[in-house]
Design a protein around this motif. Sequence first.
Motif, mmCIF file in Angstrom:
data_model
loop_
_atom_site.group_PDB
_atom_site.id
_atom_site.type_symbol
_atom_site.label_atom_id
_atom_site.label_comp_id
_atom_site.label_asym_id
_atom_site.label_seq_id
_atom_site.Cartn_x
_atom_site.Cartn_y
_atom_site.Cartn_z
ATOM 1 N N LYS A 179 0.795 -1.284 -0.035
ATOM 2 C CA LYS A 179 -0.012 -0.059 0.051
ATOM 3 C C LYS A 179 1.013 1.255 -0.033
ATOM 4 O O LYS A 179 0.576 2.215 -0.451
ATOM 5 N N ALA A 206 2.138 3.223 -3.082
ATOM 6 C CA ALA A 206 1.581 4.190 -3.950
ATOM 7 C C ALA A 206 2.152 5.626 -3.506
ATOM 8 O O ALA A 206 2.149 6.329 -4.676
ATOM 9 N N THR A 235 -0.218 3.935 -9.217
ATOM 10 C CA THR A 235 -0.822 5.130 -8.864
ATOM 11 C C THR A 235 -0.773 6.221 -9.899
ATOM 12 O O THR A 235 -1.468 6.945 -10.089
ATOM 13 N N GLU A 259 -3.087 8.364 -12.223
ATOM 14 C CA GLU A 259 -3.362 9.778 -12.338
ATOM 15 C C GLU A 259 -3.292 10.429 -13.805
ATOM 16 O O GLU A 259 -3.824 11.285 -13.833
ATOM 17 N N ARG A 297 -6.350 9.803 -15.524
ATOM 18 C CA ARG A 297 -7.202 10.521 -15.031
ATOM 19 C C ARG A 297 -7.113 11.790 -15.764
ATOM 20 O O ARG A 297 -8.216 12.682 -16.061
ATOM 21 N N SER A 348 -12.804 9.588 -13.653
ATOM 22 C CA SER A 348 -12.332 9.446 -12.156
ATOM 23 C C SER A 348 -12.742 8.119 -11.740
ATOM 24 O O SER A 348 -12.212 7.271 -11.230
ATOM 25 N N THR A 349 -14.266 7.902 -11.448
ATOM 26 C CA THR A 349 -15.033 6.906 -11.025
ATOM 27 C C THR A 349 -14.279 5.571 -11.559
ATOM 28 O O THR A 349 -13.964 4.711 -10.794
ATOM 29 N N TYR A 387 -10.429 5.130 -10.798
ATOM 30 C CA TYR A 387 -9.950 4.833 -9.024
ATOM 31 C C TYR A 387 -10.674 3.415 -8.688
ATOM 32 O O TYR A 387 -10.010 2.853 -7.936
ATOM 33 N N THR A 388 -11.882 3.105 -9.239
ATOM 34 C CA THR A 388 -12.305 2.075 -9.003
ATOM 35 C C THR A 388 -11.510 0.699 -9.279
ATOM 36 O O THR A 388 -11.043 -0.506 -8.547
ATOM 37 N N LEU A 433 -8.574 1.060 -9.903
ATOM 38 C CA LEU A 433 -7.038 0.903 -9.093
ATOM 39 C C LEU A 433 -7.539 0.260 -7.816
ATOM 40 O O LEU A 433 -6.542 -0.388 -7.528
ATOM 41 N N LEU A 434 -8.356 0.554 -7.311
ATOM 42 C CA LEU A 434 -8.603 -0.226 -5.954
ATOM 43 C C LEU A 434 -8.468 -1.485 -5.951
ATOM 44 O O LEU A 434 -8.053 -2.170 -5.285
ATOM 45 N N LEU A 435 -9.509 -2.036 -7.067
ATOM 46 C CA LEU A 435 -9.549 -3.386 -7.207
ATOM 47 C C LEU A 435 -8.092 -3.894 -7.658
ATOM 48 O O LEU A 435 -7.885 -5.004 -6.963
ATOM 49 N N TYR A 451 -5.080 -2.881 -6.515
ATOM 50 C CA TYR A 451 -4.456 -3.083 -5.173
ATOM 51 C C TYR A 451 -5.186 -4.188 -4.620
ATOM 52 O O TYR A 451 -4.323 -4.834 -3.563
ATOM 53 N N PHE A 452 -6.334 -4.322 -4.284
ATOM 54 C CA PHE A 452 -7.051 -5.456 -3.597
ATOM 55 C C PHE A 452 -6.425 -6.721 -3.875
ATOM 56 O O PHE A 452 -5.831 -7.642 -3.144
ATOM 57 N N ALA A 481 -2.901 -7.109 -3.005
ATOM 58 C CA ALA A 481 -2.774 -7.491 -1.575
ATOM 59 C C ALA A 481 -3.379 -8.991 -1.153
ATOM 60 O O ALA A 481 -2.534 -9.539 -0.470
#
Lengths: 223, 230, 256
Positions: free
Chosen positions: A159, A162, A173, A177, A180, A186-187, A190-191, A193-195, A197-198, A201
């Motif tokens: 994490k 980033a 990240t 950016e 974007r 954005s939506t 970033y969605t 991106l989060l997925l 990273y998840f 992880a």
Amino acid sequence: MHWSEYLLPLAEGAWVTVQLTVYSTILGGVLAFVFGIGKLSSNMAIKSVSVGYIELFRGTSLLVQLFWLYFALPLAGMAIGIDLRLPPVVAGVLALGLNIGAYGAEVVRGAIQSVHQNQREAARALNFTPRQTLFNIVIPQAIPEMMPSFGNLAVQNLKDTALVSLISLGDLTFRAEQIRNFTQDSTTIYTLLLLMYFGMALVVTVVMHLIERFAGRWRMVGS
Amino acid sequence: MLFGFEWDLTNPLNFAISILPILLVGMWVTIQATVLGFFVALVLGLFLAVLKSARSRFIAWPARLVTEFIRDTPLLVQLFFLYYVLPEYGIVLPAFMTGALALGIQYSAYTSEVYRAGIEAVGRDQREAARALNLSAANTFTHIVVPQAVPRIVPAMGNYLVSIMKDVPVLSVVTVLEMLNVAKIIGDRTFDYLVPLSLVGCLYLVMTLVASAGVRVLDTYLPKQGLPLK
Amino acid sequence: MTDAIIRFDKVVKRFGDLTVLDELDFEVKKGEKVSIIGPSGSGKSTVLRILMTLEGIDGGVVHVDGEPLWHELREGSLLPASEAHLRRMRSKLGMVFQQFNLFPHMTVMRNITEAPVKVLGLGKKEAQLRAEELLDLVGLADQAKKFPHQLSGGQQQRVGIARALAMRPSILLFDEPTSALDPELVGEVLTVIGRLAEEHDLTMLLVTHEMRFAREISDRVCFFDRGQIREEGTPDELFTDPSEERTREFLKAILD
Ligand SMILES: Nc1ncnc2c1ncn2[C@@H]1O[C@H](COP(=O)(O)OP(=O)(O)OP(=O)(O)O)[C@@H](O)[C@H]1O
Ligand SMILES: [Mg+2]
């Protein structure tokens, strides 16, 4: 631009993130052992350096450390006539590794101390040197104790990578950016991106779990 | 000049002294963001903890997934998400509020675990004893579980408060003028990053030492067997 | 001097305010099998732990094999021992622990060969051959590849004995080797210790609560009380006709 077109640049960024994570986790692991063991040393000089390192890096913010290495260190180098300008990758790996290493050192210290005194006495009775006792008897038993915390630290480290986007390193990240800025979508970005990273992880968690089982395999034999 | 303070570039010491008040203004923002973020984390974490311990799987499992998701994704990305995506749905918050919210959300994943572990540590036998005494569920929770869980929870929460403090500099990316951002601006304008960034490092050491000492004092004064009830 | 291999000379040991050994005098001859009995807290383990150099002393001198254990003669005076001296002295002794203290991350074989290889510098093959003999001696020839947690307590303790023997000590110390065992497992361990006592010229020092066993194998039994030897003698003397009231009380309490 369709969202699937984001995937290639994001994948490139993800590869940088993976490399950063791997290198800095390895560096952090090495530092964790060196200073975790150092903190338990009876040599006051070694002990003070270890405590100093741990307190310094746990007591300040990772982003401050990263900025210091990237922006301030070259100036410090200039003052004494050495070129200490670091490429972003080096500054990133160094800051991440130094930071996670300080937290890891406390884990290593705790795990070493948790090995039962019995074991040290048996080793002493068999005339092992203190060094042999540490490396052959105590640490192999301490490693399985450390692994759950190391697993958490590795995810933390993933994490934290980033943050290197802020010194313009082209990680996941950073790429997101860029996209974007270009698409203003954005939506979706970033969605995604989060997925991503998840997902990474989860992979780190699984890998650390496998290492944990490997390090503690003697515990499972026959049960 | 920043916030009405001039800097004095004659030598590093004078420079450090002249920018100290500016950095302290930044530190005040850092402290505010920490406290607000911590508060959000405490409330949201409790909410998640309650959901996770729900009897129904349809509530508990999604809550667990959400916690895991929050815990496994970077604060920076969560912050970007809130900062750029919320306005698209008509929710416009000041950068500072967005930042504190992001901190709170990130750390709610951790605090929810603290609540859960603290409550579980009180133990089944205590709860069974309470049932044997015919205490209602609500009474058991407020009179048996909470007083005993609090001394376990507080030190762990304190440690997260310190962690949040160290994560506040991330808010600089959405223009929050916390301490690191202020130092960076001074560096950008004077081309001397060494003094401001080193000073920020020192100030951080002071802040975390004070906060950690505070947590330790609180911990020693909390009765380990639980809060006394009249 | 006598042929004493162990000699405590007015040894004092304190833990804070508590004096555990109070000017203790105590001797063991070469090859002798001595049992130490006595109430809990009387300092029995402390004697063994001092000999194994796990615990230092606060006064007096301990001699092992004619040399001071915790001191070194340098320039005519007795100085606190250096680590090198302790290492040399330690090689004469082996210890079997109440809780076995096997290394859980090593197989039985590795538990026995690790110290001979790393400390004595034996070749791996040689150490393994020696370990196999020892495992045979303790009746565990077929368990070499197992890990300690896969063995019963009695088996673990027998590995503990083999591990200590692998270092070829001339003195073997046993600190209540059977008191952590389930009653049905005590016998197998005592059998092994009994066989050692009979067949080897090892000097053995055994702290135990197994009075029958102490009587069978010992040349001499010492009754410890409050950091002193209250009474000592052959097993027959001590067990059938103790002269001290304290000994009688202790034996009565433990035998009933
Ligand atoms: N490390 C230590 N620190 C403080 N006190 C100790 C320590 N080790 C032993 N003692 C105390 O010294 C006294 C003698 O201990 P020792 O273990 O020699 O007794 P023992 O005769 O072996 O008793 P037991 O039959 O219970 O094993 C006891 O009162 C014990 O509490
Ligand atoms: Mg004892």
